[in-house]
Design a protein around this motif. Sequence first.
Motif, PDB file in Angstrom:
ATOM      1  N   ASP A   1     131.459  85.263   2.012  1.00 35.14           N
ATOM      2  CA  ASP A   1     130.581  85.143   0.850  1.00 35.14           C
ATOM      3  C   ASP A   1     130.155  83.695   0.653  1.00 35.14           C
ATOM      4  O   ASP A   1     130.900  82.775   0.984  1.00 35.14           O
ATOM      5  CB  ASP A   1     131.320  85.656  -0.387  1.00 35.14           C
ATOM      6  CG  ASP A   1     130.456  85.577  -1.635  1.00 35.14           C
ATOM      7  OD1 ASP A   1     129.348  86.126  -1.606  1.00 35.14           O
ATOM      8  OD2 ASP A   1     130.893  84.963  -2.620  1.00 35.14           O
TER       9      ASP A   1
ATOM     10  N   GLN B   1     129.897  82.014  -2.014  1.00 34.10           N
ATOM     11  CA  GLN B   1     130.662  81.288  -3.037  1.00 34.10           C
ATOM     12  C   GLN B   1     132.158  81.364  -2.793  1.00 34.10           C
ATOM     13  O   GLN B   1     132.871  80.392  -2.932  1.00 34.10           O
ATOM     14  CB  GLN B   1     130.384  81.904  -4.405  1.00 34.10           C
ATOM     15  CG  GLN B   1     129.304  81.170  -5.150  1.00 34.10           C
ATOM     16  CD  GLN B   1     129.361  81.456  -6.626  1.00 34.10           C
ATOM     17  OE1 GLN B   1     129.897  82.484  -7.054  1.00 34.10           O
ATOM     18  NE2 GLN B   1     128.824  80.565  -7.401  1.00 34.10           N
TER      19      GLN B   1
ATOM     20  N   MET C   1     138.216  92.478  -2.152  1.00 36.98           N
ATOM     21  CA  MET C   1     137.347  93.469  -2.784  1.00 36.98           C
ATOM     22  C   MET C   1     137.405  94.818  -2.074  1.00 36.98           C
ATOM     23  O   MET C   1     137.262  95.854  -2.702  1.00 36.98           O
ATOM     24  CB  MET C   1     135.931  92.899  -2.752  1.00 36.98           C
ATOM     25  CG  MET C   1     134.817  93.873  -2.881  1.00 36.98           C
ATOM     26  SD  MET C   1     133.261  92.982  -2.826  1.00 36.98           S
ATOM     27  CE  MET C   1     132.835  93.178  -1.116  1.00 36.98           C
TER      28      MET C   1
ATOM     29  N   LEU D   1     135.397  87.985 -18.727  1.00 33.56           N
ATOM     30  CA  LEU D   1     135.538  87.077 -17.591  1.00 33.56           C
ATOM     31  C   LEU D   1     135.150  87.828 -16.325  1.00 33.56           C
ATOM     32  O   LEU D   1     134.596  87.257 -15.388  1.00 33.56           O
ATOM     33  CB  LEU D   1     136.988  86.569 -17.507  1.00 33.56           C
ATOM     34  CG  LEU D   1     137.249  85.474 -16.468  1.00 33.56           C
ATOM     35  CD1 LEU D   1     136.400  84.252 -16.733  1.00 33.56           C
ATOM     36  CD2 LEU D   1     138.712  85.094 -16.456  1.00 33.56           C
ATOM     37  N   HIS D   2     135.443  89.117 -16.304  1.00 40.97           N
ATOM     38  CA  HIS D   2     135.085  89.950 -15.152  1.00 40.97           C
ATOM     39  C   HIS D   2     133.566  90.058 -15.083  1.00 40.97           C
ATOM     40  O   HIS D   2     132.905  90.270 -16.090  1.00 40.97           O
ATOM     41  CB  HIS D   2     135.717  91.334 -15.328  1.00 40.97           C
ATOM     42  CG  HIS D   2     135.730  92.159 -14.077  1.00 40.97           C
ATOM     43  ND1 HIS D   2     134.603  92.727 -13.563  1.00 40.97           N
ATOM     44  CD2 HIS D   2     136.736  92.510 -13.258  1.00 40.97           C
ATOM     45  CE1 HIS D   2     134.924  93.398 -12.466  1.00 40.97           C
ATOM     46  NE2 HIS D   2     136.205  93.284 -12.249  1.00 40.97           N
ATOM     47  N   GLN D   3     133.018  89.933 -13.873  1.00 41.81           N
ATOM     48  CA  GLN D   3     131.566  90.015 -13.720  1.00 41.81           C
ATOM     49  C   GLN D   3     131.088  91.466 -13.847  1.00 41.81           C
ATOM     50  O   GLN D   3     131.885  92.390 -13.793  1.00 41.81           O
ATOM     51  CB  GLN D   3     131.144  89.418 -12.370  1.00 41.81           C
ATOM     52  CG  GLN D   3     131.527  90.239 -11.153  1.00 41.81           C
ATOM     53  CD  GLN D   3     132.986  90.106 -10.763  1.00 41.81           C
ATOM     54  OE1 GLN D   3     133.764  89.487 -11.465  1.00 41.81           O
ATOM     55  NE2 GLN D   3     133.344  90.708  -9.646  1.00 41.81           N
ATOM     56  N   THR D   4     129.772  91.642 -13.994  1.00 43.90           N
ATOM     57  CA  THR D   4     129.228  92.997 -14.098  1.00 43.90           C
ATOM     58  C   THR D   4     129.209  93.671 -12.721  1.00 43.90           C
ATOM     59  O   THR D   4     129.450  93.027 -11.708  1.00 43.90           O
ATOM     60  CB  THR D   4     127.799  92.961 -14.683  1.00 43.90           C
ATOM     61  OG1 THR D   4     127.033  92.039 -13.913  1.00 43.90           O
ATOM     62  CG2 THR D   4     127.800  92.513 -16.127  1.00 43.90           C
TER      63      THR D   4
ATOM     64  N   SER E   1     128.493  95.153  -9.173  1.00 45.82           N
ATOM     65  CA  SER E   1     127.623  94.751  -8.068  1.00 45.82           C
ATOM     66  C   SER E   1     126.969  95.967  -7.441  1.00 45.82           C
ATOM     67  O   SER E   1     125.890  95.897  -6.897  1.00 45.82           O
ATOM     68  CB  SER E   1     128.432  94.033  -6.993  1.00 45.82           C
ATOM     69  OG  SER E   1     129.071  92.917  -7.531  1.00 45.82           O
TER      70      SER E   1
ATOM     71  N   ALA F   1     123.437  94.198  -5.855  1.00 44.10           N
ATOM     72  CA  ALA F   1     123.647  92.752  -5.930  1.00 44.10           C
ATOM     73  C   ALA F   1     124.530  92.289  -4.783  1.00 44.10           C
ATOM     74  O   ALA F   1     125.130  91.235  -4.844  1.00 44.10           O
ATOM     75  CB  ALA F   1     124.277  92.389  -7.266  1.00 44.10           C
ATOM     76  N   MET F   2     124.602  93.099  -3.720  1.00 45.02           N
ATOM     77  CA  MET F   2     125.466  92.753  -2.605  1.00 45.02           C
ATOM     78  C   MET F   2     124.700  92.975  -1.309  1.00 45.02           C
ATOM     79  O   MET F   2     123.963  93.949  -1.184  1.00 45.02           O
ATOM     80  CB  MET F   2     126.695  93.664  -2.637  1.00 45.02           C
ATOM     81  CG  MET F   2     127.791  93.244  -1.708  1.00 45.02           C
ATOM     82  SD  MET F   2     129.151  94.411  -1.743  1.00 45.02           S
ATOM     83  CE  MET F   2     129.763  94.162  -3.379  1.00 45.02           C
ATOM     84  N   SER F   3     124.877  92.071  -0.358  1.00 49.70           N
ATOM     85  CA  SER F   3     124.223  92.225   0.945  1.00 49.70           C
ATOM     86  C   SER F   3     124.628  93.532   1.605  1.00 49.70           C
ATOM     87  O   SER F   3     125.788  93.941   1.480  1.00 49.70           O
ATOM     88  CB  SER F   3     124.678  91.132   1.897  1.00 49.70           C
ATOM     89  OG  SER F   3     124.085  89.970   1.620  1.00 49.70           O
TER      90      SER F   3
ATOM     91  N   SER G   1     125.290  94.143   4.653  1.00 51.34           N
ATOM     92  CA  SER G   1     126.384  93.965   5.604  1.00 51.34           C
ATOM     93  C   SER G   1     127.750  93.950   4.916  1.00 51.34           C
ATOM     94  O   SER G   1     128.766  94.243   5.536  1.00 51.34           O
ATOM     95  CB  SER G   1     126.185  92.665   6.369  1.00 51.34           C
ATOM     96  OG  SER G   1     125.997  91.605   5.453  1.00 51.34           O
ATOM     97  N   MET G   2     127.791  93.606   3.636  1.00 51.14           N
ATOM     98  CA  MET G   2     129.054  93.618   2.892  1.00 51.14           C
ATOM     99  C   MET G   2     129.259  94.949   2.200  1.00 51.14           C
ATOM    100  O   MET G   2     130.388  95.367   1.951  1.00 51.14           O
ATOM    101  CB  MET G   2     129.035  92.524   1.831  1.00 51.14           C
ATOM    102  CG  MET G   2     128.957  91.133   2.396  1.00 51.14           C
ATOM    103  SD  MET G   2     128.482  90.022   1.064  1.00 51.14           S
ATOM    104  CE  MET G   2     129.139  88.498   1.687  1.00 51.14           C
TER     105      MET G   2
END
Lengths: 154, 240
Positions: free
Chosen positions: B40, B42, B50, B176-179, B181, B189-191, B193-194
Amino acid sequence: MNPIRKKRLYLIGMMVAGIGVAAWLALNAFDENLMFFFSPSEIAEGKAPTGHPFRVGGLVSNNSVNRRSDGLTTAFDVTDNAETVTVEYTGILPDLFREGQGIVALGQLNESGIFVASEVLAKHDENYMPPEVADSLKTAHDEGVSEMQQVSVQ
Amino acid sequence: MGSPRYFYNVAGKMIPWFAISFLLTLIAGIYYGLFVAPPDYQQGESYRIMYIHVPAAWMSMFIYIVMAVAGLISLVWRIKITEITIISSASVGASFTFLALVTGSLWGKPMWGTWWVWDARLTSELLLLFLYLGIIALYSAIEDKRVAARAISILALVGVVNIPIIHYSVEWWNTLHQTSSVTMTGKQAMSTSMLIPLLLMGISFKLYYGAVVLMRARAEVLERDRNTRWVRELVEGEMK
């Protein structure tokens, strides 16, 4: 459907709906407390609590991070692109901490309006992509920005 | 179809298929997730946790919904097999919830800088674990298993309000947890390939649940019907 089953189905429907409404009312009542952090705009509006510590969340402004002379304290601006709060933190920052990154800091506002944090957590967004894609997105973004600037100059 | 004996036989034939397809998708998912998918931008390599965390969290909610639907059918139509489905699913669901919480915690420390925070997503997921444990405890506390099944059906239906709360917690409140993907509709919101290994793992975990819940349900059927003729004949057949 036979009447007994119909009645049971009806009763269960009522029960689940009732619990749903109760949960909704309870969550609405606790809305403030369920917010993990306040945004700089909410702080500016005076929504944040004063007597006790709370959390502020937002993005670290670009070019705002500077280390104080003691070498441990870092000061930076947290923004939601509307309002900004200056945060001061002494300690080790998480790996994801950088300019433009989302963070959540726990602490209190001092008299001069600086948020003195005792804990800084990094928040990441829902986007996952390979580094090359991120790079090309950034390049495209920068090009777009410079093109727009050229257009506005003309 | 509702007959326990018929269920016992059909489930016995289905288990190997679930087990084999689970293993195949698991191997493919882990291989793609750990070796083929890119790092990733980041989080580098750490994001790969994940591939366990997200499918486990999906399963924790999916299994609970299965239990609530089975609970509804049990209460209205009094079908034995759906009663058995609830209790057979409970410990699998609890395990997945626990796995989601533990992997989330291990992921949270390096990325967020903390093992645990009381934000709405994490707290509601912890509540889900307690709901599962409550269902298991309630079932074992009541001697008469048909009464016990009715009690846990009600508990499963009461707790189902927590599922939309878990799902939407990241949108309704600041967390704190993101929305999410991965969404059913709209832009991912994810490539890709992932995303592919993640979906493979999601399918794999569901097949695992299928295999395990059938095994547990078969055992429960035998336990409940232990005094019937077909079970005696079955056992005598095994003894020979």
